[in-house]
Design a protein around this motif. Structure first.
Motif, PDB file in Angstrom:
ATOM      1  N   ALA A  46       0.826  -1.209   0.000  1.00 43.32           N
ATOM      2  CA  ALA A  46       0.000   0.000   0.000  1.00 43.32           C
ATOM      3  C   ALA A  46       0.859   1.257   0.000  1.00 43.32           C
ATOM      4  O   ALA A  46       0.519   2.244  -0.662  1.00 43.32           O
ATOM      5  CB  ALA A  46      -0.943  -0.002   1.195  1.00 43.32           C
ATOM      6  N   LEU A  47       1.966   1.252   0.718  1.00 37.75           N
ATOM      7  CA  LEU A  47       2.832   2.418   0.775  1.00 37.75           C
ATOM      8  C   LEU A  47       3.670   2.586  -0.491  1.00 37.75           C
ATOM      9  O   LEU A  47       3.893   3.705  -0.944  1.00 37.75           O
ATOM     10  CB  LEU A  47       3.759   2.341   1.993  1.00 37.75           C
ATOM     11  N   PRO A  99       0.310   2.917  -4.037  1.00 39.61           N
ATOM     12  CA  PRO A  99      -1.072   3.103  -3.570  1.00 39.61           C
ATOM     13  C   PRO A  99      -2.131   2.807  -4.639  1.00 39.61           C
ATOM     14  O   PRO A  99      -3.181   2.253  -4.329  1.00 39.61           O
ATOM     15  CB  PRO A  99      -1.132   4.570  -3.151  1.00 39.61           C
ATOM     16  N   GLU A 100      -1.843   3.162  -5.885  1.00 40.59           N
ATOM     17  CA  GLU A 100      -2.823   2.932  -6.954  1.00 40.59           C
ATOM     18  C   GLU A 100      -3.039   1.434  -7.175  1.00 40.59           C
ATOM     19  O   GLU A 100      -4.172   0.971  -7.318  1.00 40.59           O
ATOM     20  CB  GLU A 100      -2.377   3.588  -8.265  1.00 40.59           C
ATOM     21  N   TRP A 118      -2.450  -0.926  -4.989  1.00 42.42           N
ATOM     22  CA  TRP A 118      -3.104  -1.459  -3.791  1.00 42.42           C
ATOM     23  C   TRP A 118      -4.605  -1.198  -3.843  1.00 42.42           C
ATOM     24  O   TRP A 118      -5.397  -2.047  -3.458  1.00 42.42           O
ATOM     25  CB  TRP A 118      -2.499  -0.882  -2.521  1.00 42.42           C
ATOM     26  N   GLN A 119      -5.002  -0.027  -4.341  1.00 49.70           N
ATOM     27  CA  GLN A 119      -6.421   0.304  -4.476  1.00 49.70           C
ATOM     28  C   GLN A 119      -7.104  -0.677  -5.425  1.00 49.70           C
ATOM     29  O   GLN A 119      -8.193  -1.155  -5.163  1.00 49.70           O
ATOM     30  CB  GLN A 119      -6.591   1.749  -4.975  1.00 49.70           C
TER      31      GLN A 119
END
Length: 90
Positions: free
Chosen positions: A40-41, A44-45, A47-48
């Motif tokens: 996620a870090l 982020p895209e 992970w989304q």
């Protein structure tokens, strides 16, 4: 001595079975879900997208399972199925 342990830890954990190495990494980071946190870090895209995909599959698990069973009985091995997609909440 500290530097030897600090630099030697990645080598030693790479020699361990996969699941144990992951547990060691989680312990070092101090988070139970350290892998998901790192993904996620770092991206982020992506992970989304992973999170949304997981939610879509979970919301339609029964329909997907039924569709997979129906597809396995067909000669071509595929079947069109309908799933429910909820509006994105922002």
């Amino acid at each position: 001595m500290f530097y030897g342990g600090y630099w030697g830890a990645p080598v030693l954990t790479s020699l361990l079975p996969y699941s144990f190495g992951t547990q060691v990494a989680s312990f070092i980071v101090g988070e139970k879900d350290s892998g998901t946190m790192m993904i996620a870090l770092s991206n982020p895209e992506e992970w989304q997208r992973v999170s949304e995909s997981s939610q879509l599959v979970e919301a339609n698990r029964d329909r997907i399972t039924a569709c997979q069973k129906a597809a396995s009985s067909l000669e071509k091995g595929q079947k069109n199925c309908q799933i429910t997609v909820q509006a994105r909440q922002e």
